[in-house]
Design a protein around this motif. Structure first.
Motif, mmCIF file in Angstrom:
data_model
loop_
_atom_site.group_PDB
_atom_site.id
_atom_site.type_symbol
_atom_site.label_atom_id
_atom_site.label_comp_id
_atom_site.label_asym_id
_atom_site.label_seq_id
_atom_site.Cartn_x
_atom_site.Cartn_y
_atom_site.Cartn_z
ATOM 1 N N VAL A 187 43.957 52.090 35.013
ATOM 2 C CA VAL A 187 44.451 51.724 36.412
ATOM 3 C C VAL A 187 44.678 50.301 37.041
ATOM 4 C CG1 VAL A 187 43.244 53.614 37.377
ATOM 5 C CG2 VAL A 187 42.238 51.303 36.913
ATOM 6 N N THR A 188 44.976 49.957 37.198
ATOM 7 C CA THR A 188 45.473 48.309 37.651
ATOM 8 C C THR A 188 44.910 47.806 38.690
ATOM 9 O OG1 THR A 188 47.602 48.240 39.105
ATOM 10 C CG2 THR A 188 47.839 48.035 36.367
ATOM 11 N N ILE A 189 44.259 47.004 39.131
ATOM 12 C CA ILE A 189 43.524 46.396 40.071
ATOM 13 C C ILE A 189 43.977 44.601 40.096
ATOM 14 C CG2 ILE A 189 41.499 45.743 41.071
ATOM 15 C CD1 ILE A 189 40.669 47.272 37.932
ATOM 16 N N GLY A 190 44.434 44.943 41.826
ATOM 17 C CA GLY A 190 44.807 43.548 42.049
ATOM 18 C C GLY A 190 44.339 43.766 43.824
ATOM 19 N N ARG A 191 45.819 42.595 44.388
ATOM 20 C CA ARG A 191 45.511 42.529 45.716
ATOM 21 C C ARG A 191 47.468 43.130 45.912
ATOM 22 N NH1 ARG A 191 46.693 37.952 47.404
ATOM 23 N NH2 ARG A 191 46.336 36.768 45.699
ATOM 24 N N GLU A 192 47.670 43.625 44.740
ATOM 25 C CA GLU A 192 49.315 43.708 44.619
ATOM 26 C C GLU A 192 49.684 45.386 45.341
ATOM 27 O OE1 GLU A 192 52.757 44.453 41.390
ATOM 28 O OE2 GLU A 192 52.646 42.555 42.086
ATOM 29 N N PRO A 193 50.387 45.552 46.517
ATOM 30 C CA PRO A 193 50.740 47.103 46.815
ATOM 31 C C PRO A 193 50.598 48.539 46.119
ATOM 32 C CG PRO A 193 51.299 45.765 48.030
ATOM 33 C CD PRO A 193 51.068 44.957 47.005
ATOM 34 N N GLY A 194 51.321 47.184 44.423
ATOM 35 C CA GLY A 194 51.413 48.548 43.511
ATOM 36 C C GLY A 194 49.904 48.880 42.986
ATOM 37 N N CYS A 195 49.025 47.807 42.764
ATOM 38 C CA CYS A 195 48.238 48.032 42.544
ATOM 39 C C CYS A 195 47.473 49.965 42.283
ATOM 40 C CB CYS A 195 46.804 47.308 42.626
ATOM 41 S SG CYS A 195 47.743 45.331 41.739
ATOM 42 N N ASP A 196 47.086 50.083 41.868
ATOM 43 C CA ASP A 196 45.895 51.443 41.948
ATOM 44 C C ASP A 196 44.386 50.942 42.659
ATOM 45 O OD1 ASP A 196 47.387 53.016 40.016
ATOM 46 O OD2 ASP A 196 47.080 52.203 38.300
ATOM 47 N N VAL A 197 43.555 49.964 42.525
ATOM 48 C CA VAL A 197 42.260 49.275 42.788
ATOM 49 C C VAL A 197 43.255 48.505 43.669
ATOM 50 C CG1 VAL A 197 40.647 48.977 43.118
ATOM 51 C CG2 VAL A 197 41.556 50.898 41.458
ATOM 52 N N LEU A 198 43.305 48.793 44.980
ATOM 53 C CA LEU A 198 43.764 47.419 46.143
ATOM 54 C C LEU A 198 41.988 46.686 46.753
ATOM 55 C CD1 LEU A 198 46.385 46.323 46.670
ATOM 56 C CD2 LEU A 198 46.807 47.652 49.080
ATOM 57 N N LEU A 199 42.336 45.432 46.109
ATOM 58 C CA LEU A 199 41.989 44.702 46.491
ATOM 59 C C LEU A 199 41.694 43.219 47.503
ATOM 60 C CD1 LEU A 199 39.285 44.281 43.282
ATOM 61 C CD2 LEU A 199 39.324 45.378 45.452
ATOM 62 N N THR A 200 41.215 43.181 48.868
ATOM 63 C CA THR A 200 41.822 41.899 49.323
ATOM 64 C C THR A 200 41.343 40.451 49.391
ATOM 65 O OG1 THR A 200 40.154 42.464 51.314
ATOM 66 C CG2 THR A 200 42.524 43.774 51.193
ATOM 67 N N SER A 201 40.553 40.536 48.721
ATOM 68 C CA SER A 201 39.854 38.840 48.564
ATOM 69 C C SER A 201 40.818 38.465 47.786
ATOM 70 C CB SER A 201 38.695 39.143 47.602
ATOM 71 O OG SER A 201 38.264 38.428 47.259
ATOM 72 N N PRO A 202 40.876 37.043 48.783
ATOM 73 C CA PRO A 202 41.226 36.062 48.259
ATOM 74 C C PRO A 202 40.918 35.733 46.682
ATOM 75 C CG PRO A 202 40.860 34.932 49.953
ATOM 76 C CD PRO A 202 40.381 36.842 49.988
ATOM 77 N N THR A 203 40.008 36.009 46.084
ATOM 78 C CA THR A 203 39.493 35.531 45.013
ATOM 79 C C THR A 203 40.389 36.402 43.910
ATOM 80 O OG1 THR A 203 37.980 36.983 44.588
ATOM 81 C CG2 THR A 203 37.150 34.187 45.647
ATOM 82 N N VAL A 204 40.856 37.126 44.276
ATOM 83 C CA VAL A 204 41.626 38.339 42.943
ATOM 84 C C VAL A 204 42.962 38.158 43.126
ATOM 85 C CG1 VAL A 204 42.298 40.587 42.974
ATOM 86 C CG2 VAL A 204 39.632 40.103 44.065
ATOM 87 N N SER A 205 43.790 38.305 41.950
ATOM 88 C CA SER A 205 44.766 37.570 42.047
ATOM 89 C C SER A 205 45.914 38.773 41.980
ATOM 90 C CB SER A 205 45.556 37.562 40.257
ATOM 91 O OG SER A 205 44.388 36.373 39.644
ATOM 92 N N ARG A 206 47.007 39.099 42.221
ATOM 93 C CA ARG A 206 47.790 40.108 42.925
ATOM 94 C C ARG A 206 47.772 41.098 41.747
ATOM 95 N NH1 ARG A 206 51.843 35.763 43.946
ATOM 96 N NH2 ARG A 206 52.222 36.036 41.912
ATOM 97 N N ARG A 207 47.846 41.285 40.190
ATOM 98 C CA ARG A 207 47.649 42.195 39.219
ATOM 99 C C ARG A 207 46.706 41.180 38.256
ATOM 100 N NH1 ARG A 207 50.629 45.796 37.870
ATOM 101 N NH2 ARG A 207 50.685 45.516 35.275
ATOM 102 N N HIS A 208 45.511 41.483 38.652
ATOM 103 C CA HIS A 208 43.983 40.728 38.156
ATOM 104 C C HIS A 208 43.323 41.470 37.055
ATOM 105 C CE1 HIS A 208 40.525 38.109 39.141
ATOM 106 N NE2 HIS A 208 40.038 39.176 38.095
ATOM 107 N N ALA A 209 43.036 43.071 37.322
ATOM 108 C CA ALA A 209 42.925 43.556 35.257
ATOM 109 C C ALA A 209 42.918 44.522 35.604
ATOM 110 C CB ALA A 209 40.809 42.859 35.718
ATOM 111 N N LEU A 210 42.961 45.089 33.989
ATOM 112 C CA LEU A 210 43.488 46.973 34.235
ATOM 113 C C LEU A 210 42.565 47.282 33.161
ATOM 114 C CD1 LEU A 210 45.484 49.241 32.736
ATOM 115 C CD2 LEU A 210 45.806 47.668 30.620
#
Length: 184
Positions: free
Chosen positions: A35-58
């Protein structure tokens, strides 16, 4: 939520839970693949914090367990307050994506039902995306196909109508044309 994995992936039966706390609310994500974690709508785990990158981690199974890989984020990925680029995920470890805390726990392996085994085999063999992801694309494709079909039918109908009005009555070419009487 999870993406399909290849048949070569020995960890296909591994399952885990990633609990993320954002704005004082905890959300549990059940993982059965990468799963990908990030703010980008295509990520599996969607976060909203501005400290998280669009595609932050896997977060992904790797054959021996699970790993976390930072995808070049600006604010980093941390395991127990230690910044990492890629690291194994031991059961019960605390993770932080930017300033968003999370916890990783492996789920005990439970036997699969027949239908779950068939679904997993189809997903892995055919690389079928989860329905949640493909439903929107299928709807857009059907809608676009319908619009194209209507346009083609409209142009075809106009073409038929213009041919009919240009040639009001067909002539029978099998009969010879009547000749005018000759004056003798």
């Amino acid at each position: 939520m999870a993406r399909p994995h290849s048949l070569a992936d020995d960890s296909a039966s591994l399952r885990a839970v990633l609990t993320v706390e954002e704005d004082g609310v905890r959300h549990a994500f059940h993982l059965d693949g990468a799963v990908t974690i990030g703010r980008e709508p295509g990520c599996d785990v969607l976060l909203t914090s501005p400290t998280v990158s669009r595609r932050h981690a896997l977060v992904a199974p790797n054959g021996e367990g699970w790993i976390v890989r930072d995808l070049g984020s600006g604010n980093g990925t941390f395991l127990d307050a230690r910044r990492v680029d890629e690291a194994p995920l031991p059961n019960g470890i605390a993770i932080r994506f930017g300033s968003v805390p999370a916890w990783f726990e492996e789920e005990p392996e439970t036997p699969l039902t027949s239908s779950q085994r068939i679904q997993r085999t189809l997903t892995q063999t055919l690389s079928i995306q989860p329905a949640k992801r493909t439903r929107k694309k299928a709807c857009v494709a059907c809608l676009a196909g319908g619009v194209v079909l209507l346009l083609v039918a409209s142009f075809w109908h106009r073409g038929c109508s213009s041919r009919e009005s240009a040639d009001p009555s067909p002539t029978d070419s099998s009969r010879p044309a009547a000749s005018a009487p000759a004056d003798s």
